[in-house]
Design an enzyme around this catalytic site. Structure first.
Site, mmCIF file in Angstrom:
data_model
loop_
_atom_site.group_PDB
_atom_site.id
_atom_site.type_symbol
_atom_site.label_atom_id
_atom_site.label_comp_id
_atom_site.label_asym_id
_atom_site.label_seq_id
_atom_site.Cartn_x
_atom_site.Cartn_y
_atom_site.Cartn_z
ATOM 1 N N ALA A 191 0.815 -1.211 0.000
ATOM 2 C CA ALA A 191 0.000 0.000 0.000
ATOM 3 C C ALA A 191 0.847 1.258 0.000
ATOM 4 O O ALA A 191 0.484 2.265 -0.613
ATOM 5 C CB ALA A 191 -0.939 -0.002 1.207
ATOM 6 N N ASP A 192 1.982 1.233 0.688
ATOM 7 C CA ASP A 192 2.875 2.394 0.697
ATOM 8 C C ASP A 192 3.444 2.656 -0.695
ATOM 9 O O ASP A 192 3.452 3.798 -1.180
ATOM 10 C CB ASP A 192 4.028 2.163 1.678
ATOM 11 C CG ASP A 192 3.638 2.432 3.112
ATOM 12 O OD1 ASP A 192 2.843 3.349 3.351
ATOM 13 O OD2 ASP A 192 4.134 1.719 4.007
ATOM 14 N N VAL A 193 3.956 1.606 -1.331
ATOM 15 C CA VAL A 193 4.552 1.777 -2.653
ATOM 16 C C VAL A 193 3.490 2.206 -3.668
ATOM 17 O O VAL A 193 3.705 3.106 -4.489
ATOM 18 C CB VAL A 193 5.241 0.476 -3.097
ATOM 19 C CG1 VAL A 193 5.718 0.578 -4.544
ATOM 20 C CG2 VAL A 193 6.419 0.166 -2.174
#
Length: 381
Positions: free
Chosen positions: A162-164
Site C-alpha cells: 500500500a505504501d509503494v
C-alpha cells in the site's frame, strides 16, 4: 521543480524520492527528532540504509513545527516552491496552519499532495493507518488467503504494498497537476488514499464480488523442481503448445481436458500437475532455461540476494550504489527510462537538518545571527 517534503516512513518518501530522481530539488522538512525510519535497520554506524533508500537525493531541514517562528519560515518557503507533499493524518497540517487553503493563499501555483490511509474525507479519514492496516481493510489480505489452499488465516506480511502503490499514485498525480498548471497557471490539491489504491488493484475480485458464481479463476501455483520452485504461466493457446513442446508431451494437445482455452481453465490444476511431474526432473535453472527457450512464460523463484546479482537488472542499471557517510549500498532506480531525461537516484543522503542553515541563508536571506538564535531557541536543529 522545488518540493517541500513533509513526509515520513514510506508512502510519501517513496513519491518524493522519485521526484528527486527526476531532478527535482526536494527539501525534506523533519521534526527535531527526524523521520522515524532514520532509526530503523539495517543500521551501519548509526545510519539507516532503509532511510537512505527512501530519501536519497533530498536535502534536510529540521524544525520544531510547534514553534510559530518555524511555521513562519515554512510560509516564506512556500512562496518559492512548486510542490508540497505531506502524509500526516488528516487535520495535522491544518493545526500547523499549513493546510492547502492557507498555503494556496500564499502561492496559488502550488501543487499540494496529501497521502493518507483512507483519504482526507469520509468516516475513517481520521483513523491511523499504516500499510498492513490498509492491506487488511482493503480486502487484499482476505483475497490472498482464499487463493492459498488450506490457509485458515491471512498471511503474515512484511512488504508494504500500500505504501509503494500510494506513493506511485501520488507521483503520477503530481505530474498531471504540473501539466495542468502549465495550461492554467494554477495549482491544486491532490488527495491520495492508500485504501483506494489497494482496492483499485483488485480488478477481477471487484467484479467477481458483484457477479459471483462463475467458473473458478485459474491460479498460478509454484511448481517444485529438484532444488527449488519455478513459476510457469501458459496462459495463451500458443503458450500451451509451447509447454507441450518444452516438456516433450505433444499428446497433451489432444487431451480432451486441454483442447480449448475453456477446457484448460476448467482443468488448470490438472495441467499444472502434469507440468510439475516434468519440473520435478529438473533443477529450477534448467527448467527455466528449457521452458524459456520454447517461449513459455516462466521464472525460477529467487531470493533478494540473487536478484541483486541478476544480469537483466544489471544490464538495465536497475540498481545504483550511493554513499551515506557509513559506507556505500545499492538502491533501486526508477523502473522506467526516458530518452530525453536523466532518471536515476542522486547520490545524497542528508543528515538530519544538514541543510537547514544553508536554506535559511541562501533562500530566505537570513543573517547568521538570526540563524544562530533559531538554533539556540530550539526552533532549528
Amino acid at each position: 521543480m522545488r518540493v517541500l517534503d513533509f513526509t515520513a516512513v514510506m508512502a510519501g518518501p517513496f513519491a518524493t524520492r522519485m521526484l528527486a530522481d527526476l531532478g527535482a530539488d526536494v527539501l525534506k522538512v523533519e521534526s527535531l527528532e527526524g523521520d522515524q525510519v532514520r532509526a530503523r535497520p539495517p543500521m551501519r554506524d548509526g545510519r539507516s540504509a532503509y532511510f537512505g533508500h527512501l530519501n536519497a537525493g533530498k536535502r534536510s531541514i529540521a524544525l520544531n513545527l510547534k514553534a510559530p517562528e518555524a511555521i513562519a519560515i515554512i510560509r516564506e518557503l512556500v512562496a518559492e516552491y512548486d510542490i508540497l507533499v505531506e502524509n500526516f493524518r488528516p487535520g495535522v497540517m491544518q493545526r500547523f496552519g499549513l493546510d492547502y487553503e492557507s498555503v494556496a493563499a500564499i502561492n496559488p501555483r502550488l501543487i499540494y499532495c496529501s497521502i493518507s490511509g483512507y483519504g482526507q474525507t469520509g468516516p475513517k479519514a481520521q483513523n491511523p493507518a499504516y500499510a498492513p492496516v490498509i492491506h487488511a481493510a482493503s480486502g487484499f489480505d482476505i483475497v490472498n488467503m482464499r487463493y492459498q489452499d488450506g490457509a485458515d488465516r491471512p498471511a503474515t506480511g512484511g512488504i508494504f504494498v500500500a505504501d509503494v502503490l500510494g506513493g506511485t499514485y501520488a507521483f503520477a498525480a503530481i505530474q498531471t497537476a504540473l501539466y495542468q498548471r502549465e495550461k492554467t497557471g494554477e495549482g491544486q490539491m491532490i488527495d491520495v488514499s492508500m485504501m483506494e489504491a489497494m482496492v483499485g488493484m483488485l480488478v477481477f475480485e471487484t467484479q467477481e464480488a458483484q457477479f459471483p458464481g462463475g467458473n473458478k479463476r485459474p491460479l498460478y501455483t509454484p511448481l517444485k523442481t529438484t532444488d527449488g520452485f519455478v513459476m510457469v504461466a501458459p496462459t495463451s493457446p500458443r503458450n500451451f503448445e509451447q509447454l507441450c513442446d518444452a516438456t516433450g508431451h505433444p499428446e497433451w494437445r489432444d487431451d480432451p481436458r486441454f483442447r480449448t482455452n475453456a477446457d484448460r481453465n476448467a482443468n488448470w490444476p490438472a495441467l499444472l500437475g502434469l507440468a510439475e511431474v516434468w519440473t520435478l526432473q529438473h533443477s529450477a535453472a534448467e527448467a527455466e532455461r528449457i521452458l524459456a527457450e520454447h517461449g513459455v512464460p516462466c521464472a525460477q523463484y529467487r531470493d533478494v540476494p540473487a536478484v541483486l546479482e541478476d544480469p537483466q537488472l544489471q544490464s538495465r542499471a536497475a540498481f545504483k550504489r550511493i554513499e551515506d557517510g557509513s559506507g556505500s549500498f545499492l538502491v533501486t532506480n526508477p523502473p522506467f527510462r526516458m530518452s530525453g531525461a536523466r532518471v536515476e537516484v542522486r547520490n545524497l543522503v542528508a543528515g538530519l537538518g544538514e541543510h537547514g542553515a544553508d536554506v535559511l541563508r541562501d533562500e530566505l536571506r537570513m543573517d547568521a545571527e538570526r540563524v544562530a538564535t533559531l538554533k539556540a531557541t530550539g526552533t532549528l536543529k
